[in-house]
Scaffold this motif. Structure first.
Motif: not given
Length: 323
Positions: A135-163
């Motif tokens: 339920p986020v549609k902007s970066l400020p909303e994402l950051l607010a969600y992360l602060r309100a739900h610490p430790g609950q979200l994960s992010y993916s990348s194409p590889g460790n050390g990738s850009v």
């Protein structure tokens, strides 16, 4: 000289002038354009197009040689030891030049000392992406969600050390937030799991993300460059979304082995600039999610030095390390 000999001589002269005028006579032997990424990837696609254009405008026929491995480092290590006579070039991305020497323990080249920069070609901003169910549609909303739900979200990348990994690491550091990193082997699986909800957030290239955006399963909320991009004008930058000065954009440039004659470098740099600014070439770059950029040899050299310094700092801060 008899009549037949004179006629043959005139014919040969005309034929030579015709070939020269059409630019199809290759006075020098064939050259190699080494590409350190698998066939079908954007750098490979652009490299083959570049080789074709250079073959039409220079004295050489340029042949593409694929040499994938270690995120572009295998090719750079090989090119660093090839003849510096103007017959060898490599198309390489910022990760291999400005990142890998500080990520891997066994990289066998110096990005500054071992190469002659010819010119910058294009860059490829990253999209900050979220699963559509989040339920986020902007970066400020994402950051607010992360602060309100610490430790609950994960992010993916194409590889460790990738850009993508490093860009997210820098975003989290600068915003004072955290997520769990889930590295994958390549963008396809990373984005598939983002669309499926196994992870909730990711940074990735525009071209790779487009099919998933079209499906409606992921949402783009920001872009990693300082300026918005023409193909997605409604997506705000990370910088204008609250992380001022954020600019994490991979790029691609053309280089030759150190010691390549200056006149050869300068001539190739001029031809490269013309090609990058041509309408058909620019259109192809944009279709792959990139932005055409030109910087002649001297300017590209300064840019490369600054990027090596910048990305080495980002890597050191992130703590990323690869074997």
């Amino acid at each position: 000289m008899n009549r037949i000999a004179r006629a043959f001589s005139s014919f040969a002269l005309c034929l030579g002038l015709l070939h020269a005028g059409l630019g199809i006579a290759h006075a020098a032997g064939p050259g190699k354009l080494i590409i350190g990424y698998p066939p079908g990837q954007s750098v490979d696609i652009i490299g083959r197009l570049l080789a074709d254009r250079l073959s039409q405008t220079t004295e050489r026929k340029w042949i593409v040689e694929s040499m994938p491995g270690q995120s572009g480092s295998i090719a750079l290590a090989a090119v660093a030891r090839m003849p510096a006579d103007g017959s060898v070039m490599t198309l390489s991305a910022s990760a291999a030049l400005a990142g890998n020497p500080f990520l891997y323990t066994n990289v066998r080249y110096d990005p500054i000392k071992d190469f002659e920069p010819i010119g910058l070609m294009y860059d490829a901003p990253l999209l900050l992406l979220v699963n559509a169910a989040l339920p986020v549609k902007s970066l400020p909303e994402l950051l607010a969600y992360l602060r309100a739900h610490p430790g609950q979200l994960s992010y993916s990348s194409p590889g460790n050390g990738s850009v993508s990994h490093l860009a997210m690491s820098e975003l989290l550091r600068r915003s004072g937030t955290s997520m769990t990193h889930v590295p994958y082997q390549g963008a396809s699986k990373s984005l598939a799991d983002l669309a499926g909800g196994q992870v909730q957030v990711s940074f990735d290239a525009i071209a790779a993300a487009q099919p998933f955006l079209a499906s409606g399963k992921i949402r783009a909320i920001a872009i990693s460059s300082k300026e918005r991009v023409a193909v997605l004008p409604d997506i705000p930058t990370v910088s204008e979304s609250g992380i001022e000065g954020f600019d994490m954009v991979p790029w691609v440039g053309l280089l030759a082995p150190a010691g390549t004659p200056r006149d050869a470098v300068d001539k190739l740099s001029v031809e490269l600039g013309k090609i990058v600014q041509s309408e058909d070439f620019s259109r192809r770059v944009v279709s792959l999610g990139g932005r055409p950029r030109t910087a002649p040899a001297a300017e590209f050299r300064s840019f490369l030095r600054s990027e090596v310094t910048r990305w080495s700092g980002v890597i050191k801060t992130s703590g990323a390390k690869l074997e």
